[in-house]
Design a protein around this motif. Structure first.
Motif, mmCIF file in Angstrom:
data_model
loop_
_atom_site.group_PDB
_atom_site.id
_atom_site.type_symbol
_atom_site.label_atom_id
_atom_site.label_comp_id
_atom_site.label_asym_id
_atom_site.label_seq_id
_atom_site.Cartn_x
_atom_site.Cartn_y
_atom_site.Cartn_z
ATOM 1 N N ILE A 3 0.837 -1.198 0.000
ATOM 2 C CA ILE A 3 0.000 0.000 0.000
ATOM 3 C C ILE A 3 0.877 1.255 0.000
ATOM 4 C CG2 ILE A 3 -1.674 1.354 1.328
ATOM 5 C CD1 ILE A 3 -2.873 -1.383 2.206
ATOM 6 N N TYR A 42 -5.467 10.247 0.954
ATOM 7 C CA TYR A 42 -6.395 9.859 2.012
ATOM 8 C C TYR A 42 -7.331 8.764 1.509
ATOM 9 C CZ TYR A 42 -9.680 12.863 -0.481
ATOM 10 O OH TYR A 42 -10.475 13.422 -1.447
ATOM 11 N N GLN A 43 -8.049 8.177 2.425
ATOM 12 C CA GLN A 43 -9.003 7.117 2.104
ATOM 13 C C GLN A 43 -10.411 7.689 2.208
ATOM 14 O OE1 GLN A 43 -8.981 3.782 4.847
ATOM 15 N NE2 GLN A 43 -9.253 2.374 3.145
ATOM 16 N N ASP A 44 -11.211 7.556 1.145
ATOM 17 C CA ASP A 44 -12.573 8.075 1.198
ATOM 18 C C ASP A 44 -13.487 7.106 1.950
ATOM 19 O OD1 ASP A 44 -13.308 6.045 -0.593
ATOM 20 O OD2 ASP A 44 -13.593 7.393 -2.287
ATOM 21 N N GLY A 47 -13.416 3.521 1.016
ATOM 22 C CA GLY A 47 -12.151 2.811 1.148
ATOM 23 C C GLY A 47 -11.197 3.018 -0.021
ATOM 24 N N ASN A 48 -11.549 3.901 -0.951
ATOM 25 C CA ASN A 48 -10.693 4.167 -2.108
ATOM 26 C C ASN A 48 -9.569 5.137 -1.762
ATOM 27 O OD1 ASN A 48 -12.362 2.646 -3.954
ATOM 28 N ND2 ASN A 48 -13.821 4.325 -3.801
ATOM 29 N N MET A 49 -8.423 4.960 -2.396
ATOM 30 C CA MET A 49 -7.311 5.863 -2.221
ATOM 31 C C MET A 49 -7.549 7.107 -3.075
ATOM 32 S SD MET A 49 -3.226 5.220 -2.859
ATOM 33 C CE MET A 49 -3.299 3.609 -2.104
ATOM 34 N N CYS A 50 -7.479 8.283 -2.454
ATOM 35 C CA CYS A 50 -7.705 9.548 -3.154
ATOM 36 C C CYS A 50 -6.483 10.437 -2.985
ATOM 37 C CB CYS A 50 -8.927 10.257 -2.593
ATOM 38 S SG CYS A 50 -10.443 9.318 -2.761
#
Length: 61
Positions: A3, A42-44, A47-50
């Motif tokens: 990650i 950050y994580q929305d 749970g997606n990486m933004c």
């Protein structure tokens, strides 16, 4: 570790310039006008990486 590596890769691909140790053949020059920024990751809520750009000097005190 995977990650963490993905975060670094996505931030590197987002930055359309070369700066310090970050060098891209497709964007060989610095672009301070558009890229004098921090890249926040950050994580929305799903749970997606933004990733987002935050101009340098705007960090809350």
């Amino acid at each position: 570790m995977i990650i963490s590596a993905e975060m670094k890769l996505r931030a590197s691909l987002m930055r359309k310039e070369s700066r310090c140790s970050h060098y891209r053949l497709d964007y060989p020059h610095m672009d301070t006008t558009n890229w004098n920024v921090w890249i926040n990751i950050y994580q929305d809520s799903d749970g997606n990486m933004c990733l987002e750009k935050q101009p340098v000097g705007t960090w809350p005190s």
